[in-house]
Design an enzyme around this catalytic site. Structure first.
Site, mmCIF file in Angstrom:
data_model
loop_
_atom_site.group_PDB
_atom_site.id
_atom_site.type_symbol
_atom_site.label_atom_id
_atom_site.label_comp_id
_atom_site.label_asym_id
_atom_site.label_seq_id
_atom_site.Cartn_x
_atom_site.Cartn_y
_atom_site.Cartn_z
ATOM 1 N N HIS A 1 0.836 -1.200 0.000
ATOM 2 C CA HIS A 1 0.000 0.000 0.000
ATOM 3 C C HIS A 1 0.877 1.260 0.000
ATOM 4 C CE1 HIS A 1 -4.388 0.870 0.545
ATOM 5 N NE2 HIS A 1 -3.944 2.063 0.833
ATOM 6 N N SER B 1 4.068 -0.354 -5.199
ATOM 7 C CA SER B 1 4.706 0.273 -4.032
ATOM 8 C C SER B 1 6.128 0.701 -4.336
ATOM 9 C CB SER B 1 4.682 -0.624 -2.784
ATOM 10 O OG SER B 1 3.327 -0.853 -2.396
HETATM 11 C C1 FMN Z 1 -3.379 9.103 -1.365
HETATM 12 C C2 FMN Z 1 -3.511 7.621 -1.551
HETATM 13 C C3 FMN Z 1 -4.763 7.046 -1.505
HETATM 14 C C4 FMN Z 1 -4.899 5.671 -1.723
HETATM 15 N N1 FMN Z 1 -6.148 5.135 -1.753
HETATM 16 C C5 FMN Z 1 -6.288 3.822 -2.047
HETATM 17 C C6 FMN Z 1 -7.583 3.275 -2.202
HETATM 18 O O1 FMN Z 1 -8.584 3.958 -2.111
HETATM 19 N N2 FMN Z 1 -7.671 1.956 -2.467
HETATM 20 C C7 FMN Z 1 -6.557 1.147 -2.597
HETATM 21 O O2 FMN Z 1 -6.683 -0.059 -2.825
HETATM 22 N N3 FMN Z 1 -5.324 1.651 -2.473
HETATM 23 C C8 FMN Z 1 -5.174 2.974 -2.217
HETATM 24 N N4 FMN Z 1 -3.914 3.496 -2.145
HETATM 25 C C9 FMN Z 1 -2.743 2.632 -2.374
HETATM 26 C C10 FMN Z 1 -2.371 2.614 -3.879
HETATM 27 O O3 FMN Z 1 -3.344 1.920 -4.632
HETATM 28 C C11 FMN Z 1 -1.026 1.915 -4.120
HETATM 29 O O4 FMN Z 1 -1.015 0.657 -3.505
HETATM 30 C C12 FMN Z 1 0.170 2.725 -3.633
HETATM 31 O O5 FMN Z 1 -0.031 4.106 -3.840
HETATM 32 C C13 FMN Z 1 1.400 2.266 -4.376
HETATM 33 O O6 FMN Z 1 2.519 2.939 -3.958
HETATM 34 P P1 FMN Z 1 3.143 4.217 -4.723
HETATM 35 O O7 FMN Z 1 2.318 5.378 -4.332
HETATM 36 O O8 FMN Z 1 4.523 4.256 -4.171
HETATM 37 O O9 FMN Z 1 3.095 3.933 -6.215
HETATM 38 C C14 FMN Z 1 -3.753 4.868 -1.931
HETATM 39 C C15 FMN Z 1 -2.489 5.454 -1.980
HETATM 40 C C16 FMN Z 1 -2.366 6.829 -1.806
HETATM 41 C C17 FMN Z 1 -0.980 7.440 -1.924
HETATM 42 O O1 173 Z 2 -5.174 6.497 2.110
HETATM 43 C C1 173 Z 2 -5.129 5.332 1.667
HETATM 44 O O2 173 Z 2 -4.075 4.724 1.515
HETATM 45 C C2 173 Z 2 -6.355 4.667 1.336
HETATM 46 O O3 173 Z 2 -6.324 3.535 0.953
HETATM 47 C C3 173 Z 2 -7.612 5.372 1.472
HETATM 48 C C4 173 Z 2 -8.579 4.815 2.234
HETATM 49 C C5 173 Z 2 -9.750 5.490 2.386
HETATM 50 C C6 173 Z 2 -9.949 6.694 1.777
HETATM 51 C C7 173 Z 2 -8.980 7.246 1.008
HETATM 52 C C8 173 Z 2 -7.793 6.577 0.828
#
Ligand code: FMN
Ligand code: 173
Length: 429
Positions: A316, A348
């Site tokens: 994540h 990631s």
């Molecule tokens: C601001 C933010 C919000 C995210 N929200 C979600 C989400 O709603 N659902 C989810 O599965 N992963 C979420 N992620 C994780 C991303 O899908 C992903 O796994 C991660 O950003 C990968 O790492 P990177 O940012 O280094 O590319 C979120 C990541 C960030 C940075």
């Molecule tokens: O912030 C996050 O990584 C994420 O997965 C998320 C979860 C809920 C709302 C917005 C982002």
């Protein structure tokens, strides 16, 4: 940036990203123009910090705890080095296409599901989805989106499908934070299906928010303001259940209660088990299901035993359990254990084309990228997001050429050597 997709003699279309480097040079040389923002992945973060609201930037940038896992994600990439090959004939044009679940995708890059995109720029999900559409990159809609699924899809779907010049919309996927209530889950999945989402990503690692100091110190929690709830608030089954429980209220008349009710549904999934996944398969009914957040060989094997179509090896982006392994560390082992039984995707820490090359050479079939594209969005809306995506794809294309590789399918581990100089990121440069 041109969105053309002409076919050349080798069958692989001239891709909208393949001229991006030339476009930037020519813009500067002939027109005195600079790129909309930097092309340097590290400066991009600094530019985003300057352009975005402090809360918005910190939310995107921040990792959990002391950000040990977030840093380890980058360090892991630095420890793998590429070994280029030469004099094997031209590698141009490169073929970046891949096959995933029987479908051809133009490139091995997908936009990671990211919640609350309107908190980073007013164009929000529509902006990022349109940037993805211009480059034929699949968009993964998050359960925690700030805009309604059907509106986002409608904003990027070509209205004149018969026009031969309009490229078809790239595939869309749907990411699920798994509600406790099966009727709500069924409704969300039915809507995703109807909106044309072809694959379901079920995120396992975020059933509750981790300890995130930057957000805690600023008191920033998007849901408390009713942001990131658009999917739930627009859902007929959710609305009906909310009205039943809250005396006829609607999410519009009672935002706080509706936000709590919705987040209680989607972020309370720790009770779910492998056996419950059968319900999801039945409710989804069609198309592949991919489990996101797998970090152990054991869970990867369980995913294969339960006949899931794919997994995303991911921590994540270091935002959940701080102290877990960088996901790149686990990738080769997991590929060796289950790569012949299901599709392994990676995310990631990817910041450059070379990073994508490394993950694919270690056996990932495709990658998700998150933060860099959102930084582009925060700096310059859809255009900024498109700039970052095009740059990443152009960098990947050129890096493949420079490594002596013509097609993604030819990548393998013989292209890599692991070195470990020890110490921090700077000492292993
Ligand atoms: C601001 C933010 C919000 C995210 N929200 C979600 C989400 O709603 N659902 C989810 O599965 N992963 C979420 N992620 C994780 C991303 O899908 C992903 O796994 C991660 O950003 C990968 O790492 P990177 O940012 O280094 O590319 C979120 C990541 C960030 C940075
Ligand atoms: O912030 C996050 O990584 C994420 O997965 C998320 C979860 C809920 C709302 C917005 C982002």
């Amino acid at each position: 940036m041109s969105g053309s997709d002409e076919k050349n003699e080798e069958g692989q279309g001239r891709q909208p990203y393949s001229q991006y480097q030339l476009e930037l040079y020519m813009g500067a040389i002939l027109g005195g123009r600079k790129p909309i923002t930097t092309t340097d992945p590290n400066k991009l973060e600094q530019e985003a910090r300057k352009s975005m609201s402090p809360e918005g930037f910190n939310y995107v940038f921040g990792g959990a705890g002391e950000q040990a896992t977030m840093e380890a994600n980058r360090l892991a990439f630095r420890q793998w080095k590429l070994i280029p090959r030469f004099l094997r004939g031209s590698t141009a044009p490169r073929d970046l296409s891949i096959k995933l679940f029987g479908q051809t995708y133009n490139t091995p890059l997908l936009m990671a599901p990211i919640g609350v995109q309107a908190a980073y720029h007013p164009s929000g999900e529509k902006g990022v989805a349109s940037a993805c559409a211009a480059l034929n990159v699949p968009y993964i809609y998050s359960t925690a989106s700030s805009m309604v699924l059907e509106d986002v899809v409608a904003s990027t779907t070509t209205t004149t499908p018969t026009s031969s010049s309009a490229p078809p919309s790239p595939p869309k996927w749907f990411q699920l934070y798994w509600p406790l209530d099966d009727e709500i889950t069924a409704s969300l999945l039915g809507r995703a299906r109807a909106a044309g989402c072809t694959a379901l990503v079920v995120t396992l690692d975020t059933f509750t928010m981790a300890w995130r100091p930057l957000d805690l110190d600023a008191g920033f929690l998007p849901f408390a303001k009713g942001e990131g709830n658009a999917l739930g608030f627009s859902d007929p089954v959710f609305r009906h259940k909310f009205a039943e429980k809250f005396d006829g209220d609607t999410p519009e008349t009672n935002v706080m209660a509706a936000s709590l009710f919705w987040t209680g549904e989607v972020f309370s999934g720790q009770g779910h088990t492998w056996e419950d996944l059968a319900t999801l398969r039945r409710l989804w009914g069609h198309g592949p299901i991919v489990l996101k957040g797998v970090l152990s060989v054991e869970d990867a094997l369980l995913a294969a035993e339960h006949r899931f179509d794919g997994i995303v090896v991911s921590n994540h982006g270091g935002r959940q359990l701080d102290g877990v392994l960088p996901s790149l560390e686990m990738l080769p082992e997991i590929v060796d254990a289950v790569g012949h039984r299901l599709t392994v995707i990676f995310d990631s820490g990817i910041r450059t084309g070379a990073d994508i090359l490394k993950a694919l050479s270690l056996g990932a079939k495709a990658v998700f990228v998150g933060r860099p594209i959102i930084y582009g969005l925060g700096i310059a809306g859809a255009e900024g997001a498109q700039h970052v995506l095009a740059g990443l794809l152009a960098d990947l294309d050129q890096s493949m050429g420079l490594a002596g590789v013509k097609a993604v399918e030819a990548l393998n581990r013989s292209m890599l050597r692991r070195i470990n100089y020890g110490g921090d990121i700077k000492s292993s440069l």
